[in-house]
Design an enzyme around this catalytic site. Structure first.
Site, PDB file in Angstrom:
ATOM      1  N   SER A  93       0.843  -1.182   0.000  1.00 54.11           N
ATOM      2  CA  SER A  93       0.000   0.000   0.000  1.00 54.11           C
ATOM      3  C   SER A  93       0.891   1.250   0.000  1.00 54.11           C
ATOM      4  O   SER A  93       1.741   1.379  -0.889  1.00 54.11           O
ATOM      5  CB  SER A  93      -0.963  -0.059   1.193  1.00 54.11           C
ATOM      6  OG  SER A  93      -2.033   0.841   1.022  1.00 54.11           O
ATOM      7  N   HIS A 226      -7.675  -5.767   0.070  1.00 56.25           N
ATOM      8  CA  HIS A 226      -6.507  -4.899   0.135  1.00 56.25           C
ATOM      9  C   HIS A 226      -5.424  -5.462   1.050  1.00 56.25           C
ATOM     10  O   HIS A 226      -4.233  -5.312   0.784  1.00 56.25           O
ATOM     11  CB  HIS A 226      -6.935  -3.508   0.618  1.00 56.25           C
ATOM     12  CG  HIS A 226      -5.872  -2.471   0.492  1.00 56.25           C
ATOM     13  ND1 HIS A 226      -5.450  -1.984  -0.722  1.00 56.25           N
ATOM     14  CD2 HIS A 226      -5.126  -1.839   1.439  1.00 56.25           C
ATOM     15  CE1 HIS A 226      -4.487  -1.080  -0.533  1.00 56.25           C
ATOM     16  NE2 HIS A 226      -4.279  -0.977   0.764  1.00 56.25           N
TER      17      HIS A 226
END
Length: 262
Positions: A93, A226
């Site tokens: 991320s 995610h």
């Protein structure tokens, strides 16, 4: 995992004369604990440097960093003493963006090129547009919970939330302001990882990283969102180990022949 080399890094694995160091860059709000236990499942001879951003662990009193430029500049400088050993970068991320920017700086300023850059769950920097960060704390927390990390359960504890909220806000501001730049390619091979159910950065989105390397590009997706790596850590580490093992074997072969690999 203990910090034996300065504020920026927690060390584990082969800490004395490693064959390779894997530098791990956490997500927004993340800590070095995200990579606890990784070293034991990577190739023998691998040391792990888990990045500790300001505002967490032993760095609670350090000034928070709110721009990618400052974060990458400081980290590139902190990594210089470790460039006597081959490096590889893994970033998840926000950490993928930081890893990319640090790789550019090391190559540009010191002629140091990581063996490989692993970018996970983050839109390629040249395809990002700056956006406004969440307007208030409630919106910020809603967005974090939407991404589905198990660690967000800690945000339900008011005392802990008060402690970590400034750090989270700084990280989210850094990510929100980052983007809209001309592509600059790293010289090392690049591997992109994604969760196949990631609502904002799935496999199709991660394909944009192919434009940011002058070398080979590969891509792999894992089941999950995610934070797929929380549930697929063993599979991810097996894939990382395969790539790192190949890199180490190639370097050893070149060294045995008395050659030099650029």
């Amino acid at each position: 995992m203990t910090d034996t080399g300065g504020a920026w890094f927690h060390h584990s694995g082969q800490t004395l004369n490693p064959d390779l160091r894997l530098v791990c860059f956490p997500h927004a709000g993340g800590t070095p604990n995200s990579f606890r236990g990784w070293a034991s499942r990577l190739p023998v001879g691998t040391g792990v440097l888990a990045v500790c951003y300001p505002g967490r662990h032993q760095r609670l009193a350090d000034p928070l960093v709110r721009t990618m430029e400052v974060m990458a500049d400081q980290l590139a400088e902190a990594l210089l003493p470790y460039t006597d050993t081959p490096l590889a970068f893994f970033g998840h991320s926000m950490g993928a963006g930081v890893a990319y920017e640090v790789a550019l700086r090391l190559e540009r300023r010191a002629g140091v090129r990581p063996l490989r850059l692993f970018a996970s769950a983050f839109r390629a920097p040249h395809l990002r547009e700056p956006v406004d960060p969440p307007a208030d704390d409630a919106s910020l927390l809603d967005e974090l919970r939407r991404l589905g990390s198990a660690s967000t359960s800690a945000l339900d504890h008011p005392d802990l939330l008060r402690m970590v909220l400034p750090t989270l806000r700084a990280d989210i501001e850094l990510v929100a302001a980052y983007g809209a730049r001309r592509p600059e390619r790293v010289g090392c091979p690049l591997v992109a990882y994604a969760g196949d159910q990631d609502p904002g950065c799935g496999p199709d989105t991660m394909r944009g990283w192919s434009e940011l390397t002058r070398s080979r590009f590969e891509q792999r997706s894992f089941p999950g969102g995610h934070f797929y790596l929380e549930h697929r850590e063993a599979e991810l580490l097996a894939d990382l180990s395969g790539h790192l093992g190949d890199d180490l074997r190639l370097r050893h072969a070149v060294a045995a022949l008395g050659g030099r690999r650029d």
